[in-house]
Design a protein around this motif. Structure first.
Motif, PDB file in Angstrom:
ATOM      1  N   VAL A 104      75.894  72.513  39.804  1.00  0.00           N
ATOM      2  CA  VAL A 104      74.665  73.231  39.983  1.00  0.00           C
ATOM      3  C   VAL A 104      73.690  72.358  40.942  1.00  0.00           C
ATOM      4  CG1 VAL A 104      74.517  74.334  37.966  1.00  0.00           C
ATOM      5  CG2 VAL A 104      73.876  71.948  37.929  1.00  0.00           C
ATOM      6  N   GLY A 105      74.298  71.038  40.933  1.00  0.00           N
ATOM      7  CA  GLY A 105      73.820  69.970  42.053  1.00  0.00           C
ATOM      8  C   GLY A 105      72.706  69.262  41.471  1.00  0.00           C
ATOM      9  N   GLU A 106      72.149  68.183  42.319  1.00  0.00           N
ATOM     10  CA  GLU A 106      71.014  67.195  41.730  1.00  0.00           C
ATOM     11  C   GLU A 106      69.664  68.002  41.734  1.00  0.00           C
ATOM     12  OE1 GLU A 106      69.682  65.154  45.861  1.00  0.00           O
ATOM     13  OE2 GLU A 106      71.782  65.159  45.698  1.00  0.00           O
ATOM     14  N   ALA A 141      53.353  78.549  21.557  1.00  0.00           N
ATOM     15  CA  ALA A 141      53.634  77.268  22.426  1.00  0.00           C
ATOM     16  C   ALA A 141      53.947  76.098  21.282  1.00  0.00           C
ATOM     17  CB  ALA A 141      52.298  76.683  23.371  1.00  0.00           C
ATOM     18  N   VAL A 142      54.601  75.192  21.975  1.00  0.00           N
ATOM     19  CA  VAL A 142      55.259  74.040  21.019  1.00  0.00           C
ATOM     20  C   VAL A 142      54.711  72.770  21.895  1.00  0.00           C
ATOM     21  CG1 VAL A 142      56.981  72.506  20.117  1.00  0.00           C
ATOM     22  CG2 VAL A 142      57.210  75.120  20.099  1.00  0.00           C
ATOM     23  N   PRO A 143      54.029  71.947  21.350  1.00  0.00           N
ATOM     24  CA  PRO A 143      53.655  70.643  22.115  1.00  0.00           C
ATOM     25  C   PRO A 143      54.923  70.065  22.470  1.00  0.00           C
ATOM     26  CG  PRO A 143      52.295  70.879  20.012  1.00  0.00           C
ATOM     27  CD  PRO A 143      53.290  71.922  19.996  1.00  0.00           C
ATOM     28  N   HIS A 144      54.889  69.388  23.820  1.00  0.00           N
ATOM     29  CA  HIS A 144      55.925  68.697  24.416  1.00  0.00           C
ATOM     30  C   HIS A 144      55.387  67.899  25.434  1.00  0.00           C
ATOM     31  CE1 HIS A 144      55.686  72.369  26.642  1.00  0.00           C
ATOM     32  NE2 HIS A 144      56.315  71.597  27.721  1.00  0.00           N
ATOM     33  N   THR A 145      56.157  66.890  25.840  1.00  0.00           N
ATOM     34  CA  THR A 145      55.798  66.032  26.784  1.00  0.00           C
ATOM     35  C   THR A 145      56.887  65.947  27.814  1.00  0.00           C
ATOM     36  OG1 THR A 145      56.692  63.888  25.819  1.00  0.00           O
ATOM     37  CG2 THR A 145      54.225  64.601  25.467  1.00  0.00           C
ATOM     38  N   THR A 146      56.396  66.047  29.261  1.00  0.00           N
ATOM     39  CA  THR A 146      57.613  65.625  30.140  1.00  0.00           C
ATOM     40  C   THR A 146      57.324  64.449  31.054  1.00  0.00           C
ATOM     41  OG1 THR A 146      57.688  68.256  30.553  1.00  0.00           O
ATOM     42  CG2 THR A 146      58.404  66.604  32.609  1.00  0.00           C
ATOM     43  N   SER A 147      58.233  63.641  31.229  1.00  0.00           N
ATOM     44  CA  SER A 147      58.058  62.131  31.769  1.00  0.00           C
ATOM     45  C   SER A 147      59.231  62.182  32.979  1.00  0.00           C
ATOM     46  CB  SER A 147      58.065  61.064  30.898  1.00  0.00           C
ATOM     47  OG  SER A 147      59.597  60.976  30.316  1.00  0.00           O
ATOM     48  N   ILE A 148      58.959  61.522  33.981  1.00  0.00           N
ATOM     49  CA  ILE A 148      59.852  61.522  35.306  1.00  0.00           C
ATOM     50  C   ILE A 148      59.840  60.246  35.793  1.00  0.00           C
ATOM     51  CG2 ILE A 148      60.357  62.574  37.374  1.00  0.00           C
ATOM     52  CD1 ILE A 148      58.680  64.891  36.579  1.00  0.00           C
ATOM     53  N   ASP A 149      61.116  59.514  36.030  1.00  0.00           N
ATOM     54  CA  ASP A 149      61.388  58.424  36.425  1.00  0.00           C
ATOM     55  C   ASP A 149      62.167  58.446  37.598  1.00  0.00           C
ATOM     56  OD1 ASP A 149      63.700  58.229  35.236  1.00  0.00           O
ATOM     57  OD2 ASP A 149      62.994  56.624  33.703  1.00  0.00           O
ATOM     58  N   ASN A 150      62.733  57.548  38.318  1.00  0.00           N
ATOM     59  CA  ASN A 150      63.659  57.477  39.392  1.00  0.00           C
ATOM     60  C   ASN A 150      64.842  58.162  38.927  1.00  0.00           C
ATOM     61  OD1 ASN A 150      61.731  56.256  40.929  1.00  0.00           O
ATOM     62  ND2 ASN A 150      62.622  54.174  40.534  1.00  0.00           N
ATOM     63  N   ASP A 151      65.475  57.995  37.724  1.00  0.00           N
ATOM     64  CA  ASP A 151      66.791  58.524  37.435  1.00  0.00           C
ATOM     65  C   ASP A 151      66.902  59.577  36.694  1.00  0.00           C
ATOM     66  OD1 ASP A 151      67.982  56.182  38.570  1.00  0.00           O
ATOM     67  OD2 ASP A 151      67.365  54.866  36.983  1.00  0.00           O
ATOM     68  N   ARG A 152      65.717  60.011  36.004  1.00  0.00           N
ATOM     69  CA  ARG A 152      65.986  61.205  34.815  1.00  0.00           C
ATOM     70  C   ARG A 152      64.449  61.700  34.584  1.00  0.00           C
ATOM     71  NH1 ARG A 152      67.490  58.211  29.131  1.00  0.00           N
ATOM     72  NH2 ARG A 152      65.604  57.027  28.929  1.00  0.00           N
ATOM     73  N   ILE A 153      64.683  62.831  33.930  1.00  0.00           N
ATOM     74  CA  ILE A 153      63.530  63.687  33.515  1.00  0.00           C
ATOM     75  C   ILE A 153      63.680  63.829  32.036  1.00  0.00           C
ATOM     76  CG2 ILE A 153      62.239  65.754  33.546  1.00  0.00           C
ATOM     77  CD1 ILE A 153      63.942  66.166  36.431  1.00  0.00           C
ATOM     78  N   ILE A 209      67.598  64.856  31.534  1.00  0.00           N
ATOM     79  CA  ILE A 209      68.420  65.491  32.350  1.00  0.00           C
ATOM     80  C   ILE A 209      68.401  64.417  33.825  1.00  0.00           C
ATOM     81  CG2 ILE A 209      68.213  66.998  34.574  1.00  0.00           C
ATOM     82  CD1 ILE A 209      66.557  68.929  32.637  1.00  0.00           C
ATOM     83  N   ASN A 210      69.537  63.761  33.936  1.00  0.00           N
ATOM     84  CA  ASN A 210      69.690  62.967  35.149  1.00  0.00           C
ATOM     85  C   ASN A 210      69.784  63.752  36.504  1.00  0.00           C
ATOM     86  OD1 ASN A 210      70.565  60.679  33.132  1.00  0.00           O
ATOM     87  ND2 ASN A 210      72.759  61.488  33.287  1.00  0.00           N
ATOM     88  N   LYS A 211      68.980  62.937  37.215  1.00  0.00           N
ATOM     89  CA  LYS A 211      68.797  63.508  38.617  1.00  0.00           C
ATOM     90  C   LYS A 211      69.874  63.716  39.501  1.00  0.00           C
ATOM     91  CE  LYS A 211      63.942  62.420  38.733  1.00  0.00           C
ATOM     92  NZ  LYS A 211      62.899  61.649  39.651  1.00  0.00           N
ATOM     93  N   LYS A 212      70.632  62.395  39.789  1.00  0.00           N
ATOM     94  CA  LYS A 212      71.698  62.674  40.428  1.00  0.00           C
ATOM     95  C   LYS A 212      72.844  61.638  40.116  1.00  0.00           C
ATOM     96  CE  LYS A 212      72.941  61.925  45.567  1.00  0.00           C
ATOM     97  NZ  LYS A 212      72.462  61.726  46.927  1.00  0.00           N
ATOM     98  N   PRO A 213      73.957  61.801  39.952  1.00  0.00           N
ATOM     99  CA  PRO A 213      74.308  63.483  39.763  1.00  0.00           C
ATOM    100  C   PRO A 213      73.850  64.018  38.472  1.00  0.00           C
ATOM    101  CG  PRO A 213      76.053  61.929  38.929  1.00  0.00           C
ATOM    102  CD  PRO A 213      75.239  61.038  39.359  1.00  0.00           C
ATOM    103  N   PHE A 214      73.899  65.280  38.595  1.00  0.00           N
ATOM    104  CA  PHE A 214      73.123  65.858  37.550  1.00  0.00           C
ATOM    105  C   PHE A 214      73.940  65.542  36.151  1.00  0.00           C
ATOM    106  CE2 PHE A 214      73.525  69.784  34.610  1.00  0.00           C
ATOM    107  CZ  PHE A 214      72.096  69.709  34.461  1.00  0.00           C
ATOM    108  N   GLY A 215      73.379  65.715  35.144  1.00  0.00           N
ATOM    109  CA  GLY A 215      73.634  65.639  33.817  1.00  0.00           C
ATOM    110  C   GLY A 215      72.575  66.095  32.880  1.00  0.00           C
ATOM    111  N   LEU A 216      72.992  66.444  31.809  1.00  0.00           N
ATOM    112  CA  LEU A 216      72.021  66.955  30.559  1.00  0.00           C
ATOM    113  C   LEU A 216      72.490  66.447  29.427  1.00  0.00           C
ATOM    114  CD1 LEU A 216      70.375  70.403  30.207  1.00  0.00           C
ATOM    115  CD2 LEU A 216      71.707  69.448  28.310  1.00  0.00           C
ATOM    116  N   SER A 217      71.583  65.780  28.552  1.00  0.00           N
ATOM    117  CA  SER A 217      71.891  65.655  26.991  1.00  0.00           C
ATOM    118  C   SER A 217      70.729  66.077  26.260  1.00  0.00           C
ATOM    119  CB  SER A 217      72.223  64.149  27.325  1.00  0.00           C
ATOM    120  OG  SER A 217      71.097  63.410  27.589  1.00  0.00           O
TER     121      SER A 217
END
Length: 827
Positions: free
Chosen positions: A53-55, A121-133, A144-152
Motif C-alpha cells: 500500500v506504500g508509505e 462519536a468516540v473521543p480520540h486523539t491523533t498525534s503525528i511525529d516524524n516516524d509514525r501516526i 501507523i509507521n510512515k515509511k515503511p508502512f506498518g500498522l499495530s
C-alpha cells in the motif's frame, strides 16, 4: 508493559523479517470449487502480483474518522467504542466516498453480518511525529509507521495486540476482483479460536482456515457450513473481518512459525479489533456488532426426534409419539424429513414428485395429524432443501426471476429480492397456517452463483439469508421466535439460525468432531447449535462408492446401532449440546429399539437433561443478553492456564458443570485435564482438586457414570421435578444444589424478562441461603448442600438429592415474588 519496552520488543521482532528469502508464491490449502464436500488441495498464490500500500502521504480528519492516505491506497480508522476499532482499506489517494459503502442492504433482506454502521462519536486523539501516526481512544491505540508502512494495535496498557509486518498490507494488480494480502507478526502468546461452525481443532494456531461453506459429511478436518472470518486471541482481542467472499483465507502460522496472514480473493479488507481481557468481554463486543442471540422458546431447547425415510406415514408417526408419552419419555419436537412432501433421495440428490412445500401422499389427514401433535404438547419441524421447487411453481418462479438455477439441479429463491421473498413466502405461509413450528433448511451451504441486487457471491451467504427470510416470515406470522435449523450460515447467524454440521459419521471416536463443532460455534457467537446425535450414516454396503478396504468406509448402518455408539453418542450426548437432536438413517432411534441396559441409560440421561432445565434455560437467557455461550471450552474460565487452550474433548456447561465424555471406542475410563479449583464428581461424591494433568476417572459403558460429570466448588445448580416436555407455566417446586465456597449467587430465569436470585454465604460456621422467588405463584424450594463440613443429618434419599448421591437438606415454601432465607448450622 512499559511502552518503550514494548516498542523495542516490536522492533526486534520486525528485524527478524528483514532480508527474507525471496519467494514468489505462497502455498494455501483450499477446498475445491465444488458443490459437494471434497478433500482440500494445495493452491499457489502469486505474490509477485501484489504491491505494498506504500508509505504515508497525508493524514486528515473526516468527521469522526481519521483517513491515512498512502502511496497506493488509503486507510480509514474509526472507533465504534473506546475498545472497538474499525480499520478499512480504500483506494489510492482516496476521499471518503472511495471507501467501501456502508450498506446494510435493508432493501435486500439485510442486514447480513454487521447490523449497524452508524455510531456515536468516540473521543480520540491523533498525534503525528516524524516516524509514525498514533490514533488513540481511552482503550485502544492505532500506530501507523510512515515509511515503511506498518500498522499495530495496542491496548490501554501499551501492550501490542496485533502488528503487521513492514509493508504488511498488499493489494493485487490482477484482473478481476481486487485481492489483498495482509501479513501479521505471530507472537508466542497468540492463539486463534473461532472461525465459525467447523469440526476443526479449536486452537487454530499452526493451521489454516479456508472460509468456504461446505457440509461436514464423511470428511475430517476443517469442514462446516458456517465459515466466519472472526476469531478470539488470548492476547486480549477479537478480530472480525466484514467480508463474505468464499475462500477468504487465514494462515495461522502454518506456512511460517513467525507470521500469520490473511488473504481476501475479493471484497473488502474491512476489519474490527475488539479489545477484551476475557472471552466473555470479547463475545459481548462481537454481539454489539452482529446482533445478540435470539432466545428460542423453552420447547425449542428440549429433545428433537428425527429420522430420514424409515417411517413415512402419519399414523406410524403418531404411534411413536403416543408411546413416548405413554412411557413418559421426554420429547418436545418431531422433525419431518423430506418424506413429508414426497421427496426421495437418489445418489445424494433429491428427486420424486409432489415436492415444493405441499403435503405428500402419506399425509391424508393433515388437520387431524397436527391436532394430535399439539394435543401431545409437541412441536413440528419440516424439511426443506435446494431441489424442492418443481412444476408450475418452478416455471413461474424462473419466468419472474424469483427463482434461479444453480449447480447439481438446484433451484432456489432469490433471497435478496424483496418481491421474490413476498411471492415465495405465500407457499411457506400455507404450511405455517397448518401448524409447522420450525423450518429446516437442508443443503443450504452449497449454493453458488451471485446474489441479485447486491452482486455478492452466493456460496457463504445463501443459507444465511434463506434462514433469515424464513425466520422473519415466521415472526411476522405471529409465531414464536424459533430459529431455523440449518447447515449454512455466516456472521450473525445467532439472530435466526440453529447451526448444524450436516450428516456426521457415527462411532464413538467421531464424537470429538461433534464436540469441536459445538465449541467452535459457541466461540463464534452461535450459542444455540446442534448435531446428529449418534451420527448420520456416511456409507452403506450397498453404496457404489463403498470400499471395504477403506477404514473410513466402515461407518455403516451397523456401527450406528452398537451399544458404544448409542450410549456415548446418544445417551451421553443429551447433556453435551445446546439442542439435543437425534437424526440419521436406519431405524428410528427411540429408546425401546435398544437392549434394556442401553435403553435405560438413554432414558436416564434424557431425564437428567430435562431435570437440569432450570439451569440450562437460565444460561440460555444469559446467552441471549450477553453472547456468552451455554457450552464453553476449558480456556473460557482458565485464561491463565495455557494447558487448556487446545482441549476440545471436554467442555463446561455454564460456569460450574464440567462434562468429560469418552471419545475412544471400547474405553471404560477417561483420561482428562482437571482445571484449577475443587471439583465434586457427581456419581461418587468424591472431591478432586485441580489443576491435574492426565487424571483418569472410571467411565463404565453400562452405568450412570458413563459420562464423567464434575461440579466446581461455588456451584448453584437448580433442578426441577420430572417432566415430559418443556412447558411455559411456572414450576411448583425446585431443588437447589449448592457446593459452597465462601459465597456465591445465581440468577434463575422464569422467562427472558423475569428472574430471581439464589445466593449463599458461609457465616459463623453455618451457611445462609437467600432465595428470591420470581414466580407469580408460591413455590417450594429444597436446598441440598454438598460439602466436607457437616450440617446435620446426611440425606441419601435419591428422590430428594437427585441427581447427586447425598447432601444436607433444608426446604421452605416461598410466596410469590418474595424472598426468604434457609439457614444451615454446622454440627
Amino acid at each position: 508493559m512499559n511502552p518503550e519496552a514494548e516498542k523495542n520488543k516490536s522492533e526486534k521482532i520486525q528485524q527478524s523479517f528483514e532480508n527474507p528469502q525471496h519467494t514468489e508464491t505462497l502455498t494455501m490449502r483450499t477446498h475445491p470449487e465444488a458443490t459437494w464436500t471434497r478433500p482440500y488441495e494445495n493452491t499457489e498464490l502469486d505474490i509477485s502480483r501484489f504491491t505494498s500500500v506504500g508509505e504515508v502521504v497525508a493524514v486528515r480528519q473526516d468527521n469522526d474518522d481519521v483517513v491515512v492516505e498512502l502511496a497506493n491506497a488509503a486507510l480509514r480508522i474509526r472507533f465504534i467504542s473506546a475498545d472497538i476499532a474499525r480499520i478499512t482499506l480504500g483506494l489510492a489517494g482516496a476521499a471518503c466516498e472511495k471507501f467501501p459503502k456502508d450498506d446494510l442492504h435493508l432493501d435486500a433482506n439485510g442486514p447480513y453480518g454487521i447490523t449497524r454502521y452508524e455510531w456515536d462519536a468516540v473521543p480520540h486523539t491523533t498525534s503525528i511525529d516524524n516516524d509514525r501516526i498514533v490514533i488513540a481512544s481511552d482503550k485502544l491505540a492505532i500506530h501507523i509507521n510512515k515509511k515503511p508502512f506498518g500498522l499495530s494495535v495496542l491496548n490501554s496498557d501499551g501492550r501490542t495486540l496485533l502488528e503487521t509486518l513492514k509493508d504488511g498490507i498488499m493489494i493485487s494488480d490482477t484482473d478481476g476482483p481486487r485481492q489483498t494480502l495482509t501479513q501479521f507478526v505471530l507472537r508466542p502468546e497468540d492463539h486463534f479460536w473461532g472461525f465459525g461452525g467447523r469440526i476443526a481443532q479449536i486452537d487454530r494456531r499452526g493451521s489454516t482456515a479456508d472460509l468456504f461453506s461446505v457440509k461436514v459429511s464423511r470428511m475430517r478436518g476443517d469442514y462446516g457450513g458456517f465459515p466466519m472470518p472472526y476469531f478470539m486471541n488470548p492476547a486480549g482481542y477479537g478480530f472480525l473481518l466484514d467480508n463474505p467472499w468464499p475462500h477468504v483465507y487465514f494462515d495461522l502460522g502454518n506456512a511460517s512459525p513467525d507470521k500469520w496472514f490473511l488473504h481476501t480473493p475479493g471484497g473488502n479488507l474491512d476489519f474490527y479489533v475488539l479489545a477484551g481481557n476475557t472471552p466473555a468481554e470479547i463475545a459481548r463486543k462481537y454481539c454489539v456488532l452482529t446482533g445478540f442471540p435470539t432466545l428460542p422458546p423453552k420447547w425449542f431447547l428440549g429433545f428433537w426426534l428425527s429420522w430420514v425415510l424409515e417411517v413415512t406415514r402419519q399414523d406410524e408417526i403418531v404411534k411413536i409419539i403416543e408411546r413416548m408419552r405413554r412411557e413418559e419419555i421426554p420429547l418436545d419436537v418431531i422433525v419431518l424429513d423430506l418424506h413429508w412432501r414426497d421427496g426421495l433421495v437418489t445418489l445424494g440428490l433429491e428427486g420424486g414428485n409432489g415436492k415444493n412445500v405441499e403435503w405428500g401422499k402419506n399425509y391424508d389427514n393433515v388437520p387431524g395429524f397436527i391436532n394430535k401433535i399439539k394435543e401431545l404438547n409437541l412441536h413440528l419441524s419440516a424439511h426443506l432443501n435446494t431441489r424442492m421447487w418443481s412444476g408450475k411453481v418452478l416455471d413461474e418462479g424462473l419466468n419472474k426471476g424469483y427463482i434461479r438455477s444453480a449447480a447439481e439441479q438446484q433451484n432456489v429463491e432469490e433471497v435478496t429480492n424483496p418481491q421474490a421473498i413476498e411471492w415465495i413466502w405465500n407457499y411457506y405461509q400455507k404450511r405455517v397456517d397448518d401448524g409447522i413450528d420450525v423450518w429446516w433448511t437442508d443443503n443450504s451451504e452449497r449454493v453458488d452463483g451471485t446474489l441479485c441486487n447486491v452482486n455478492l457471491p452466493s456460496r457463504n451467504l445463501f443459507g444465511h439469508l434463506w434462514n433469515k427470510m424464513l425466520y422473519d416470515g415466521m415472526v411476522k406470522s405471529g409465531r414464536q421466535e424459533a430459529l431455523v435449523l440449518s447447515r449454512g450460515g455466516w456472521l450473525g447467524s445467532q439472530r435466526h439460525t440453529l447451526a448444524w454440521p450436516g450428516d456426521t459419521g457415527p462411532g464413538t471416536e467421531r464424537l470429538r468432531e461433534d464436540l469441536r463443532w459445538t465449541l467452535n460455534c459457541s466461540i463464534s457467537g452461535i450459542p444455540f447449535n446442534t448435531v446428529d446425535l449418534g451420527g448420520f450414516v456416511c456409507y452403506d454396503a450397498n453404496d457404489p462408492s463403498y470400499d471395504p478396504a477403506n477404514p473410513d468406509h466402515q461407518y455403516t448402518q451397523s456401527l450406528v446401532r452398537t451399544d458404544d455408539n448409542v450410549i456415548r453418542r446418544i445417551a451421553n450426548g443429551m447433556l453435551l449440546f445446546p439442542v439435543p437432536r437425534v437424526h440419521g438413517g436406519g431405524a428410528v432411534r427411540v429408546p425401546w429399539t435398544y437392549p434394556k441396559p442401553v435403553s435405560d441409560l438413554y432414558k436416564y440421561y434424557l431425564e437428567l437433561r430435562y431435570r437440569l432445565f432450570p439451569y440450562i434455560y437460565s444460561l440460555s437467557v444469559h446467552a441471549s443478553k450477553t453472547g456468552e455461550p451455554l457450552f464453553r471450552p476449558l480456556f473460557w474460565h482458565n485464561m491463565d492456564d495455557v494447558e487448556t487452550y487446545g482441549i476440545d474433548d471436554q467442555l463446561y456447561l455454564g460456569p460450574w458443570i464440567l462434562l468429560v465424555p469418552v471419545v475412544e471406542e471400547g474405553s471404560q475410563e477417561r483420561e482428562l485435564y482437571l482445571p484449577q479449583g475443587q471439583w465434586l464428581h457427581l456419581h461418587s461424591d468424591r472431591i478432586y482438586t485441580g489443576p491435574r494433568k492426565r487424571m483418569s476417572i472410571n467411565a463404565p459403558l453400562y452405568g450412570h457414570a458413563s459420562l464423567p460429570i464434575f461440579i466446581r466448588r461455588g456451584a448453584i445448580i437448580p433442578v426441577r421435578q420430572p417432566c415430559c416436555f418443556n412447558h411455559e407455566k411456572s414450576e411448583t417446586s425446585y431443588t437447589i444444589h449448592i457446593f459452597p465456597d465462601a459465597s456465591g449467587e445465581f440468577c434463575i430465569y422464569e422467562n427472558a424478562e423475569t428472574s430471581g436470585k439464589i445466593s449463599y454465604e458461609k457465616k459463623g460456621g453455618g451457611i445462609n441461603v437467600e432465595i428470591y422467588n420470581p414466580s407469580s405463584i408460591s413455590r417450594e424450594y429444597t436446598v441440598v448442600i454438598h460439602d466436607t463440613c457437616s450440617y446435620g443429618s446426611l440425606i441419601k434419599d435419591p428422590e430428594i438429592v437427585y441427581p447427586f448421591q447425598s447432601g444436607y437438606v433444608g426446604s421452605e415454601i416461598i410466596s410469590a415474588m418474595t424472598k426468604s432465607c434457609i439457614k444451615f448450622t454446622s454440627s
